[in-house]
Scaffold this motif. Structure first.
Motif, PDB file in Angstrom:
ATOM      1  N   VAL A 385       0.838  -1.203   0.000  1.00  0.00           N
ATOM      2  CA  VAL A 385       0.000   0.000   0.000  1.00  0.00           C
ATOM      3  C   VAL A 385       0.877   1.260   0.000  1.00  0.00           C
ATOM      4  N   ALA A 386       1.942   1.240   0.826  1.00  0.00           N
ATOM      5  CA  ALA A 386       2.827   2.424   0.893  1.00  0.00           C
ATOM      6  C   ALA A 386       3.470   2.680  -0.465  1.00  0.00           C
ATOM      7  N   CYS A 387       3.895   1.607  -1.133  1.00  0.00           N
ATOM      8  CA  CYS A 387       4.617   1.772  -2.405  1.00  0.00           C
ATOM      9  C   CYS A 387       3.694   2.225  -3.538  1.00  0.00           C
ATOM     10  N   ARG A 388       2.353   2.073  -3.376  1.00  0.00           N
ATOM     11  CA  ARG A 388       1.442   2.479  -4.451  1.00  0.00           C
ATOM     12  C   ARG A 388       0.992   3.917  -4.237  1.00  0.00           C
ATOM     13  N   TYR A 389       1.975   4.844  -4.173  1.00  0.00           N
ATOM     14  CA  TYR A 389       1.647   6.261  -4.022  1.00  0.00           C
ATOM     15  C   TYR A 389       0.977   6.793  -5.289  1.00  0.00           C
ATOM     16  N   ASP A 390       1.014   5.994  -6.379  1.00  0.00           N
ATOM     17  CA  ASP A 390       0.357   6.378  -7.631  1.00  0.00           C
ATOM     18  C   ASP A 390      -1.140   6.021  -7.598  1.00  0.00           C
ATOM     19  N   ASP A 391      -1.596   5.434  -6.476  1.00  0.00           N
ATOM     20  CA  ASP A 391      -2.991   5.028  -6.294  1.00  0.00           C
ATOM     21  C   ASP A 391      -3.427   3.924  -7.256  1.00  0.00           C
ATOM     22  N   GLN A 392      -2.460   3.236  -7.842  1.00  0.00           N
ATOM     23  CA  GLN A 392      -2.831   2.094  -8.684  1.00  0.00           C
ATOM     24  C   GLN A 392      -2.612   0.806  -7.912  1.00  0.00           C
ATOM     25  N   GLY A 393      -3.137  -0.268  -8.461  1.00  0.00           N
ATOM     26  CA  GLY A 393      -2.951  -1.570  -7.832  1.00  0.00           C
ATOM     27  C   GLY A 393      -4.083  -1.895  -6.877  1.00  0.00           C
ATOM     28  N   ALA A 394      -4.289  -3.210  -6.695  1.00  0.00           N
ATOM     29  CA  ALA A 394      -5.356  -3.667  -5.796  1.00  0.00           C
ATOM     30  C   ALA A 394      -4.765  -4.643  -4.790  1.00  0.00           C
ATOM     31  N   LEU A 395      -5.314  -4.613  -3.588  1.00  0.00           N
ATOM     32  CA  LEU A 395      -4.857  -5.530  -2.541  1.00  0.00           C
ATOM     33  C   LEU A 395      -5.951  -6.541  -2.239  1.00  0.00           C
ATOM     34  N   ALA A 431     -11.465  -4.832 -11.872  1.00  0.00           N
ATOM     35  CA  ALA A 431     -11.949  -3.617 -11.193  1.00  0.00           C
ATOM     36  C   ALA A 431     -11.704  -2.351 -12.010  1.00  0.00           C
ATOM     37  N   ASP A 432     -12.637  -1.422 -11.872  1.00  0.00           N
ATOM     38  CA  ASP A 432     -12.513  -0.107 -12.501  1.00  0.00           C
ATOM     39  C   ASP A 432     -11.359   0.644 -11.814  1.00  0.00           C
ATOM     40  N   PRO A 433     -10.409   1.177 -12.580  1.00  0.00           N
ATOM     41  CA  PRO A 433      -9.255   1.860 -11.964  1.00  0.00           C
ATOM     42  C   PRO A 433      -9.670   2.980 -11.001  1.00  0.00           C
ATOM     43  N   LYS A 434     -10.817   3.602 -11.271  1.00  0.00           N
ATOM     44  CA  LYS A 434     -11.267   4.668 -10.354  1.00  0.00           C
ATOM     45  C   LYS A 434     -11.582   4.079  -8.981  1.00  0.00           C
ATOM     46  N   GLU A 435     -12.197   2.917  -9.020  1.00  0.00           N
ATOM     47  CA  GLU A 435     -12.572   2.243  -7.769  1.00  0.00           C
ATOM     48  C   GLU A 435     -11.320   1.801  -6.995  1.00  0.00           C
ATOM     49  N   THR A 436     -10.359   1.196  -7.705  1.00  0.00           N
ATOM     50  CA  THR A 436      -9.145   0.737  -6.995  1.00  0.00           C
ATOM     51  C   THR A 436      -8.360   1.934  -6.461  1.00  0.00           C
ATOM     52  N   ALA A 437      -8.356   3.044  -7.215  1.00  0.00           N
ATOM     53  CA  ALA A 437      -7.617   4.241  -6.763  1.00  0.00           C
ATOM     54  C   ALA A 437      -8.220   4.771  -5.461  1.00  0.00           C
ATOM     55  N   LYS A 438      -9.554   4.767  -5.416  1.00  0.00           N
ATOM     56  CA  LYS A 438     -10.229   5.262  -4.213  1.00  0.00           C
ATOM     57  C   LYS A 438      -9.858   4.398  -2.999  1.00  0.00           C
ATOM     58  N   ARG A 439      -9.883   3.099  -3.228  1.00  0.00           N
ATOM     59  CA  ARG A 439      -9.552   2.179  -2.124  1.00  0.00           C
ATOM     60  C   ARG A 439      -8.098   2.363  -1.698  1.00  0.00           C
ATOM     61  N   MET A 440      -7.205   2.457  -2.688  1.00  0.00           N
ATOM     62  CA  MET A 440      -5.784   2.544  -2.363  1.00  0.00           C
ATOM     63  C   MET A 440      -5.467   3.833  -1.609  1.00  0.00           C
ATOM     64  N   ARG A 441      -6.105   4.912  -2.013  1.00  0.00           N
ATOM     65  CA  ARG A 441      -5.875   6.205  -1.329  1.00  0.00           C
ATOM     66  C   ARG A 441      -6.247   6.112   0.153  1.00  0.00           C
ATOM     67  N   ALA A 442      -7.382   5.526   0.404  1.00  0.00           N
ATOM     68  CA  ALA A 442      -7.840   5.422   1.802  1.00  0.00           C
ATOM     69  C   ALA A 442      -6.885   4.538   2.621  1.00  0.00           C
ATOM     70  N   MET A 443      -6.440   3.444   2.010  1.00  0.00           N
ATOM     71  CA  MET A 443      -5.541   2.536   2.746  1.00  0.00           C
ATOM     72  C   MET A 443      -4.182   3.186   2.977  1.00  0.00           C
ATOM     73  N   ARG A 444      -3.715   3.951   1.955  1.00  0.00           N
ATOM     74  CA  ARG A 444      -2.403   4.575   2.125  1.00  0.00           C
ATOM     75  C   ARG A 444      -2.429   5.612   3.239  1.00  0.00           C
ATOM     76  N   LYS A 445      -3.538   6.344   3.317  1.00  0.00           N
ATOM     77  CA  LYS A 445      -3.648   7.339   4.388  1.00  0.00           C
ATOM     78  C   LYS A 445      -3.533   6.629   5.752  1.00  0.00           C
ATOM     79  N   GLN A 446      -4.213   5.518   5.862  1.00  0.00           N
ATOM     80  CA  GLN A 446      -4.176   4.743   7.113  1.00  0.00           C
ATOM     81  C   GLN A 446      -2.740   4.331   7.469  1.00  0.00           C
ATOM     82  N   VAL A 447      -1.994   3.848   6.449  1.00  0.00           N
ATOM     83  CA  VAL A 447      -0.635   3.364   6.725  1.00  0.00           C
ATOM     84  C   VAL A 447       0.312   4.527   7.033  1.00  0.00           C
ATOM     85  N   VAL A 448       0.157   5.615   6.300  1.00  0.00           N
ATOM     86  CA  VAL A 448       1.045   6.768   6.529  1.00  0.00           C
ATOM     87  C   VAL A 448       0.759   7.400   7.900  1.00  0.00           C
TER      88      VAL A 448
END
Ligand code: G6P
Length: 480
Positions: A385-395, A431-448
């Motif tokens: 999650v930390a490494c996906r600062y580009d908001d791409q990718g799914a976990l 998954a729609d990239p918009k959807e994965t980006a939204k999820r990744m952003r929220a998770m990254r905030k949590q980790v940071v």
């Protein structure tokens, strides 16, 4: 190398943050072992002239003097061949590890293993008692050393003692199988503060203490007959998020990520698993799920590849040997049945890699698959999650990993449910990239927002609150 003195903060862990290695010129040397705990504790150790007591992983059984390496005071503890067998491979990893992980494998109970566990814990406690200054804070780590808090308190009642369990703490029904359940609970109660990954682990512990030892408890507090109280609470561990983000942004890492994709034949999507080769990690089930998707034509090897990195671990323990053979066979069969020339379905690597290569793999992967049957936390999920600062990718994440309590926007799976896992892999794939980006952003905030420094600070701040009438307090790095 200067010699360390006594310390105001002492970390006691089974492993030292350095490994004893033989250098290319044949001489012995030390290599920093990568790992979250070291990076978590390094700043606080430096700020407090801390010392770290632990096993360097190999070497003979002559105990060398403590030494200072790269500003850290290190105190090596050697384990004899017998201790490696009975304390480390035996009681720690053949009894406690499976018992604390939901009996994913069958724990073995051997009285000689227990006796050796007691002996080694006593040696660690005695060493800590020698190194700690008057009123110092001693922080004991993990399941290999659960008797150290009580042994140390008997030797040095002036110390503040903390304990942190990195793995799950099991429900009373499972823990109660242990013939030495009482001794372990009493061992832990030598600490002033006992940290767990999740509130459920802390609650299991408090319930057991009430049931088995008959002590009075109230919420997260245990009241001992001698008037002392012990707090048991959750402190979910994390990663050096800023460090991983910085690494993932490096030009060389980006180039390496592109080279990895290229070497895999630029498939549309790359699935990735990175785990210690351990039966708790659910590697077998996840590879089967992926293979079935290919066999059924829901995925095509031209479009998708699964990269599985399995880091060698505890290789002399029988359950781990069996697992290695099982995975070798499964990967061979899947690639034999489903691969095409230059297109294996699974790219399997039985090896460990430096942080740079891990970051490049995270950057290259579209779908990270983390499917343990039971896991204290799982830091790989947080690193991805930390490494996906580009908001791409799914976990894709198992609901039985501690990380699932924080990374709520992951594609959650039950690793025992292969069909459910297949559907979720497909959902992440499509998954729609918009959807994965939204999820990744929220998770990254949590980790940071909740990184490893916050973890160490919150534990040490809580330690500073216990028994404020005496003892020095440890200076936190960032404050909280
Ligand atoms: C888990 C444990 C650690 C342990 C690590 C590696 O994360 O919680 O205490 O050090 O696995 O296992 P090993 O047996 O190689 O130390």
């Amino acid at each position: 190398m200067s010699k360390p003195g006594r310390a105001d903060l002492v970390i006691v862990a089974n492993r030292l943050p350095v490994d004893h290695v033989t250098l290319p010129d044949g001489t012995a040397g030390w290599r920093r072992s990568p790992g979250g705990l070291v990076s978590a504790l390094e700043p606080v150790m430096r700020a407090n002239e801390g010392a770290w007591i632990g096993w360097p992983g190999s070497g003979d059984d002559t105990e060398p003097e403590p030494f200072v390496e790269d500003g850290l005071q290190l105190v090596p503890m050697y384990l004899s061949e017998e201790e490696v067998r009975e304390f480390y491979e035996g009681f720690s990893n053949g009894t406690l590890w499976p018992l604390y992980h939901d009996l994913v494998a069958k724990p073995e109970f051997h009285r000689e293993w227990w006796d050796c566990y007691v002996r080694v814990n006593r040696r660690f406690a005695e060493r800590a008692a020698q190194i700690a200054n008057e009123g110092a804070t001693v922080w004991v780590q993990d399941y290999q050393l659960q008797l150290v808090p009580q042994m140390l308190r008997e030797l040095r009642p002036d110390l503040r003692i903390g304990f942190y369990l990195h793995i799950p703490f099991p429900p009373p029904e499972l823990f109660s199988q242990l013939p030495w359940r009482r001794q372990l609970l009493e061992g832990l109660l030598g600490a002033d503060l006992i940290g767990f990954q999740l509130p459920g682990g802390a609650a299991n512990f408090v319930r057991l203490v009430r049931q088995r030892l008959g002590h009075k408890t109230h919420r997260d507090l245990v009241y001992l007959p001698d008037g002392r109280s012990v707090k048991a609470a959750a402190f979910p561990i994390s990663i050096d998020a800023a460090g991983f983000i910085e690494l993932a942004r490096q030009e060389s890492v980006m180039e390496r990520a592109a080279a990895i994709r290229e070497a895999l034949g630029n498939p549309r999507k790359i699935f990735l698993g990175i785990d210690r080769l351990d039966y708790t990690k659910g590697i077998y089930a996840r590879l089967r799920a992926f293979a079935e998707l290919i066999a059924e034509g829901r995925l095509d090897v031209e479009d998708a590849v699964f990269v599985q990195v399995a880091t060698p671990s505890r290789e002399r323990v029988e359950q781990y040997r069996i697992l290695r053979d099982d995975i070798d066979r499964l990967v061979g069969r899947i690639n034999g049945d489903l691969g095409r020339i230059g297109r294996p379905a699974i790219s399997y690597l039985h090896s460990s890699y430096p942080r740079e290569e891990m970051a490049a793999l995270y950057r290259a992967a579209d779908i990270m698959v983390v499917t343990p049957y039971r896991d204290g936390m799982n830091l790989v999920a947080k690193e991805y999650v930390a490494c996906r600062y580009d908001d791409q990718g799914a976990l894709v994440l198992s609901e039985f990993a501690g990380a699932a309590h924080e990374l709520r926007q992951a594609y959650m799976v039950n690793p025992y449910d292969i069909n459910g896992m297949k559907s979720m892999l497909m959902e992440a794939f499509d998954a729609d990239p918009k959807e994965t980006a939204k999820r990744m952003r929220a998770m990254r905030k949590q980790v940071v927002d909740n990184d490893v420094t916050a973890w160490a600070d919150s534990f040490l701040n809580e330690m500073a609150q216990v028994r404020p009438e005496h003892g020095k307090t440890v200076r936190p790095v960032r404050g909280s």
